[in-house]
Design a protein around this motif. Sequence first.
Motif, PDB file in Angstrom:
ATOM      1  N   TRP A 176      -8.889  -7.187   1.416  1.00 35.09           N
ATOM      2  CA  TRP A 176      -8.413  -7.521   2.763  1.00 35.09           C
ATOM      3  C   TRP A 176      -6.981  -7.066   3.024  1.00 35.09           C
ATOM      4  N   ARG A 177      -6.784  -5.812   3.169  1.00 30.44           N
ATOM      5  CA  ARG A 177      -5.442  -5.301   3.479  1.00 30.44           C
ATOM      6  C   ARG A 177      -4.895  -5.948   4.746  1.00 30.44           C
ATOM      7  N   GLY A 178      -3.687  -6.445   4.669  1.00 30.08           N
ATOM      8  CA  GLY A 178      -3.036  -7.057   5.813  1.00 30.08           C
ATOM      9  C   GLY A 178      -3.339  -8.517   6.007  1.00 30.08           C
ATOM     10  N   ARG A 197       2.515  -8.766  -1.525  1.00 30.23           N
ATOM     11  CA  ARG A 197       3.564  -7.785  -1.233  1.00 30.23           C
ATOM     12  C   ARG A 197       4.930  -8.448  -1.094  1.00 30.23           C
ATOM     13  N   SER A 213     -12.488  -3.509   0.563  1.00 31.39           N
ATOM     14  CA  SER A 213     -12.916  -4.100   1.832  1.00 31.39           C
ATOM     15  C   SER A 213     -13.451  -5.512   1.673  1.00 31.39           C
ATOM     16  N   ASP A 240      -2.896 -10.276   0.634  1.00 38.39           N
ATOM     17  CA  ASP A 240      -2.118  -9.041   0.564  1.00 38.39           C
ATOM     18  C   ASP A 240      -0.659  -9.294   0.921  1.00 38.39           C
ATOM     19  N   SER A 270      -4.457  -0.615  -4.871  1.00 37.21           N
ATOM     20  CA  SER A 270      -5.568  -0.118  -4.063  1.00 37.21           C
ATOM     21  C   SER A 270      -6.223  -1.298  -3.372  1.00 37.21           C
ATOM     22  N   TYR A 271      -6.725  -1.037  -2.152  1.00 38.53           N
ATOM     23  CA  TYR A 271      -7.312  -2.092  -1.350  1.00 38.53           C
ATOM     24  C   TYR A 271      -8.828  -1.939  -1.303  1.00 38.53           C
TER      25      TYR A 271
END
Length: 341
Positions: free
Chosen positions: A141-143, A151, A171, A147, A168-169
Amino acid sequence: MNPLSRRDLLKLAANATLLTALPFQRAIAQASGQLVAATPYGIPQVILARALEDPSVQELIPKRELKAWKDPDQLRAWLARAEVMLTATPTNVAANLYNRGVPLVLMNVNVWGTLGMLGLKEEGPLQSVKDLAGRHVGVPWRGDMPDLVFRYLLGKAGLEVGRDLKVSYQSSPFETVQMFVAQRLDAAVLPEPMRTATRLQAAQFGQLPTELDLQEEWARLTGEIKGLPQAGVVCRRELLDQYPEQVAVIQGAIRRAVDWVAAKPNDAAVVGSQNSPLSTKVFEGAIPRTQIRMASAAESRPQLESFFSALTDLSSGFIGGKLPDNDFYLPETATKAEGKA
């Protein structure tokens, strides 16, 4: 123990997005007096199943039903259409919807930490974020909240993606799990109970992953007290305005349910397995690794605003562009009539 099947992991992954915090309930149909609750699989479901059997809720709302939601978009649609009047949700989702004009009121925060990391043992100790230097980390789940928390901690530790480590992301958490178990990742960021399910699956292949609690890392790197205000319960404004006694009694029932899960994790694990495809073993591992405690919305506000502000710097859309105003938080006076068990 039986290994988790791909189908079970898919079900868990489909419900894990909001376990970075976690929704539980569906609706009170005022006309019929029915309480319909919605929940993902996981600890929120255990809490709500227990709360719905609270004597004070039984007395006030005899008709009760617990359903599992399929995905976050379904939850958002239910809330927007007022099909759901009361629900558990990640705090950022609640704030985002509120800032978009959905009339929500945050009642409480009760999930203060589901996030952690698993690392391949052969890569060495995983005692801090700094130990990730030189490793390949998978993040679903990028963003989304996992995440952004990850970060933010990398920045606090002075690590830069691309320079110090590879990220690496994926889905879905299922993809992250599969890559980690296949040792195509050196480490993975995962919420509970997905983290415990992954650890148990890895054990089937003779792997013993290392672990890192990201709530502890947040406290260490920021100087704040341990715990991230990840998920709580919201109601629609009209429920509070029209049925304040129901809101107060449900608030009290959730408080007692949270205390029960924390005090009797083995009993709670049985309830969890009875209401989901996840095994008792998964819940027995996930509950101790999840920080749960009940705090009212007003009590939680300072930590919420600190948490929101930190992550909004990484993603302006995280909470819809601004901190929620006073009307987002349930007044303390609204919970004075909490039901007694």
